[in-house]
Design a protein around this motif. Sequence first.
Motif: not given
Length: 736
Positions: A219-234, A248-253
């Motif tokens: 998750e150096a560039v793309i993180t699990a939270a990034d993919v989660l955000e993508h799937l919300i809009t998919d 890794r980023d509880p507030q964003r999660f």
Amino acid sequence: MAQADHVAVLDEGPDGEQHDRARRMLAAPERLRSFFAPRSIALVGASDGSGWARFIMESLQTAGFAGPLRLVHPVRAEVFGRPTVPSLRALDENVDLAFVLAPTHAVEGVLEDAATAGIHNLVVLASGYGDGGGEEGRERERRLVERAVELDLTLLGPNCLGFVNASAAVAPFGLHIAPPLRRGHVGVVLQSGALTSNVLAFARAHGIGISLLTSMGNEAVITAADVLEHLITDEDTRVIGLFLETIRDPQRFAALALRALQVGKPIVALKVGRSPAGQLAALAHTGAVAGDDAVVAAALRQFGVIRVDSLEELLITAGLLGSGQVPAGRRMGVVTASGGACDIIADRSADEGVEIVEFSEPTTARLREVLPSFAAARNPLDVTGIILADRTSAEANLGDAALTAVTADPHLDFVLNLVSLPAAMPPDPSIPERRIADIAATIERSPIPVVNFSATCSDLSEFGGSLLDRHDLHVVGGIEFGLTAVGHAIRWNEVRQDRASRPAAAPAPAPRVASDDLPGGAWSEARARDLLAAAGVPVVPAELVADADAAVAAAELLGYPVVLKVCSAAIAHKSDVGGVALGLGDADAVRAAFARVIAAGRTVTDDVEGVLVSPMRTGGTELFVGVTVDASFGPVLAVGLGGVFIEVLRDVSLRVLPVDPTEVVRMLGELRGAPVLAGARGTVPVDLQAVAEVATRVAECARSLGPALQVLEINPLRVDGSDVEALDVLVVTGPS
């Protein structure tokens, strides 16, 4: 493949924050839409001896990828019988994605080549970065992120096996995928590499269609939270499954989870890894009852995430939620051809809080018309095995007639329908074909959802799977997992409805306490009482005294009987050292107790402020209200039964702050001891709203301490009807 313990960290300070914002832009949903749907791919470092390369080429073929696939090797002119180019710079046409199989030391050069060739999307397989755990690897990962930001490269990995996008028919994925790849509406994000094949195999065997599945690597560039955000809009994804080793980023999660809840996309999460309770447990109860995993469980529930305990439960639950037949209420009708299945379903339904209600009179009458005379027209309904075994009954499809009658019942919110699929193609496939077609037709016209399920969690046969596919049906795998999934779906829907009905405003925190005036460590009770009283929290009256005469004067002013407690920041558990005297009824008793209590305190520390004198309170119900700081989610509120029960029962409900009084009332209702609060055995019922108002003030008082907060708790909080009063208070602060 081992995974990094943390996201690569760039320089701290303004420059680091700017770099992180740039990284986030590389993984924004609009970038990930094209990243996960490449129309052309280059395989860098492909060779005949590479199992990774062979798997990737096979996976692309299994997915039905029809775009150009270019092979890159610095020396060999041909790989897998196909021509190569020596580098990405040598490509005669642009490609959308480069899958980098090059060794670790060569990866940075490949990034340079990709940028020069106009390729902005990369998957990096190589390990030896943050996954190794050493400083050298972490530094290598920092440089990788910096170069990706500088070169405008969206990068998945490193230490990553790739992804499978069934919706886009592309799978640059470094493990075997058993064909056919089943397309559906479940998006899966895995903080694991090797488990991806197991997930795909189980999903295929149980008719669960995938939209996108990706391993995350480091998750150096793309993180699990990034993919989660993508799937919300998919648009192809209805439900999101997560395998998480860490958040890794509880507030964003949390923000993304609430957004998914708002748009109606369930998140099903398998969160693994349990850690010990906080180090402050020796000082306070809150740290012991709000351990790390307990906080994670409470936070996921609070944010509308369905937490599961196994991959099977994750996938079967996600499969149900993605099927389009999702129960919204708890009243269930059951149609089976097995009395034993009815018994199991009745027991498991009770576990999940699902109600098996009586059929309406019109439904019962209709069932008597279509069922054999020896079948009982009641819920759960056993249409008996004759429906399947007798050819005449099977051809007449009396089982579907029963299902049709049940789906029309106005007393029901959904129907659980047992489907028996052949283990292989039967001599006359027309009978199961007709039965499945009729079920599909009934579901199409049913006013309520119909959840099809099998009796056991068995793999679908090729013939059975083809029947379901032709009629766009989903069968949940087994009674056990099936009813677990049904329970999850109902509770998720209730949480969503509850969230939608709430006011958007959050409570404003109390004014921030000046951090330069906060002690390090535990506060004296006198100072802690002053903090809470200033925040509007009712505390029992008390006088801090320095001698026996002052103690007697305070007792006479407050009224006998009284309590004496030694007051010292160095003594957290006063009763353990003999620093508490209860039920003192006259001046002589107060004088004697003062001497004992002050002496007990001074055997522990010279730092004794004096003795607190308070009126003795009896009766009522003792509760516990505490706030501790979770390393990931921040301040967490715990409420439960207080006094000695907090240690014995550990019956608490947790919420990540902030909360409002309505939420605290819900917390109190979750306690196993909730009947005690309702006035069990003739006691006075607790005014839940009054308690909730006080607990909310306690929570905001804790938040006012800012990053210095470690623990703030009241034990007990005495409640007598609507009379609420803090009897004992503990505050611990530390460095910001």
